[in-house]
Write a protein that holds these residues in place. Structure first.
Motif, PDB file in Angstrom:
ATOM      1  N   ARG A  32      45.479  86.269  27.686  1.00  0.00           N
ATOM      2  CA  ARG A  32      44.899  87.450  28.926  1.00  0.00           C
ATOM      3  C   ARG A  32      43.475  87.672  29.207  1.00  0.00           C
ATOM      4  O   ARG A  32      43.224  87.763  30.294  1.00  0.00           O
ATOM      5  CB  ARG A  32      45.105  88.981  28.578  1.00  0.00           C
ATOM      6  CG  ARG A  32      45.143  90.128  29.495  1.00  0.00           C
ATOM      7  CD  ARG A  32      45.870  90.915  28.535  1.00  0.00           C
ATOM      8  NE  ARG A  32      45.936  92.226  29.458  1.00  0.00           N
ATOM      9  CZ  ARG A  32      44.737  93.526  28.582  1.00  0.00           C
ATOM     10  NH1 ARG A  32      44.269  94.410  27.768  1.00  0.00           N
ATOM     11  NH2 ARG A  32      44.559  94.843  29.906  1.00  0.00           N
ATOM     12  N   HIS A  33      42.410  87.688  28.869  1.00  0.00           N
ATOM     13  CA  HIS A  33      41.150  87.168  29.334  1.00  0.00           C
ATOM     14  C   HIS A  33      40.846  85.911  29.915  1.00  0.00           C
ATOM     15  O   HIS A  33      40.419  86.560  30.893  1.00  0.00           O
ATOM     16  CB  HIS A  33      40.179  86.826  27.569  1.00  0.00           C
ATOM     17  CG  HIS A  33      38.633  86.724  27.917  1.00  0.00           C
ATOM     18  ND1 HIS A  33      38.381  87.589  28.474  1.00  0.00           N
ATOM     19  CD2 HIS A  33      38.095  85.283  27.821  1.00  0.00           C
ATOM     20  CE1 HIS A  33      36.513  86.809  28.618  1.00  0.00           C
ATOM     21  NE2 HIS A  33      37.375  85.769  28.154  1.00  0.00           N
ATOM     22  N   VAL A  34      41.502  85.021  29.739  1.00  0.00           N
ATOM     23  CA  VAL A  34      40.837  84.252  30.554  1.00  0.00           C
ATOM     24  C   VAL A  34      41.731  83.896  31.788  1.00  0.00           C
ATOM     25  O   VAL A  34      41.479  83.826  33.047  1.00  0.00           O
ATOM     26  CB  VAL A  34      41.905  82.276  30.555  1.00  0.00           C
ATOM     27  CG1 VAL A  34      41.791  81.621  31.320  1.00  0.00           C
ATOM     28  CG2 VAL A  34      41.172  82.269  29.216  1.00  0.00           C
ATOM     29  N   ILE A  35      43.152  84.448  32.440  1.00  0.00           N
ATOM     30  CA  ILE A  35      43.287  84.507  33.286  1.00  0.00           C
ATOM     31  C   ILE A  35      42.780  86.260  34.058  1.00  0.00           C
ATOM     32  O   ILE A  35      42.563  86.232  35.633  1.00  0.00           O
ATOM     33  CB  ILE A  35      45.312  85.700  33.079  1.00  0.00           C
ATOM     34  CG1 ILE A  35      45.826  85.273  32.792  1.00  0.00           C
ATOM     35  CG2 ILE A  35      46.077  86.539  34.852  1.00  0.00           C
ATOM     36  CD1 ILE A  35      47.411  85.551  31.658  1.00  0.00           C
ATOM     37  N   PHE A  36      41.981  87.298  33.479  1.00  0.00           N
ATOM     38  CA  PHE A  36      41.325  87.825  34.060  1.00  0.00           C
ATOM     39  C   PHE A  36      39.966  87.792  34.481  1.00  0.00           C
ATOM     40  O   PHE A  36      39.092  87.640  35.782  1.00  0.00           O
ATOM     41  CB  PHE A  36      40.955  89.285  33.613  1.00  0.00           C
ATOM     42  CG  PHE A  36      42.178  90.512  33.595  1.00  0.00           C
ATOM     43  CD1 PHE A  36      42.448  90.811  34.553  1.00  0.00           C
ATOM     44  CD2 PHE A  36      42.842  89.934  32.004  1.00  0.00           C
ATOM     45  CE1 PHE A  36      43.244  92.325  34.228  1.00  0.00           C
ATOM     46  CE2 PHE A  36      43.533  91.971  31.911  1.00  0.00           C
ATOM     47  CZ  PHE A  36      43.961  92.307  32.954  1.00  0.00           C
ATOM     48  N   LYS A  37      39.608  86.013  34.117  1.00  0.00           N
ATOM     49  CA  LYS A  37      38.481  85.571  34.203  1.00  0.00           C
ATOM     50  C   LYS A  37      38.570  84.981  35.609  1.00  0.00           C
ATOM     51  O   LYS A  37      37.489  84.812  35.967  1.00  0.00           O
ATOM     52  CB  LYS A  37      37.941  84.875  33.314  1.00  0.00           C
ATOM     53  CG  LYS A  37      36.831  84.252  33.357  1.00  0.00           C
ATOM     54  CD  LYS A  37      36.151  83.404  32.469  1.00  0.00           C
ATOM     55  CE  LYS A  37      35.793  83.598  30.666  1.00  0.00           C
ATOM     56  NZ  LYS A  37      35.093  82.506  29.533  1.00  0.00           N
TER      57      LYS A  37
END
Length: 81
Positions: free
Chosen positions: A71-76
């Protein structure tokens, strides 16, 4: 890291181009494939393709080859767009 293939231009002397001597301000030709792979992995953008038609093809390929991302990578990645 990329591999240097050739010295293309040197403002000082053509002798340095002929002997492929690396100096400051030399223009070199590189093998960009490792850099392209790193850039694709880090930013999610395939380098070397131009225009909107290439983006449409990339979107189709991205949907097909969608790998699991946190989820963190998607938002980044969304913030970088």
């Amino acid at each position: 890291k990329v591999r240097i293939l050739d010295v293309v231009y040197n403002a000082t002397s053509n002798e340095l181009v002929r002997t492929k001597t690396l100096t400051k301000n030399s223009i070199v030709q590189i093998d960009a494939q490792p850099y392209k792979q790193w850039y694709l992995k880090k930013y999610g953008v395939d380098l070397g393709k131009k225009g909107k038609s290439a983006q449409k093809k990339d979107d189709k390929k991205a949907e097909e080859e969608q790998e699991k991302k946190s989820r963190h990578v998607i938002f980044k990645l969304k913030a970088r767009e």
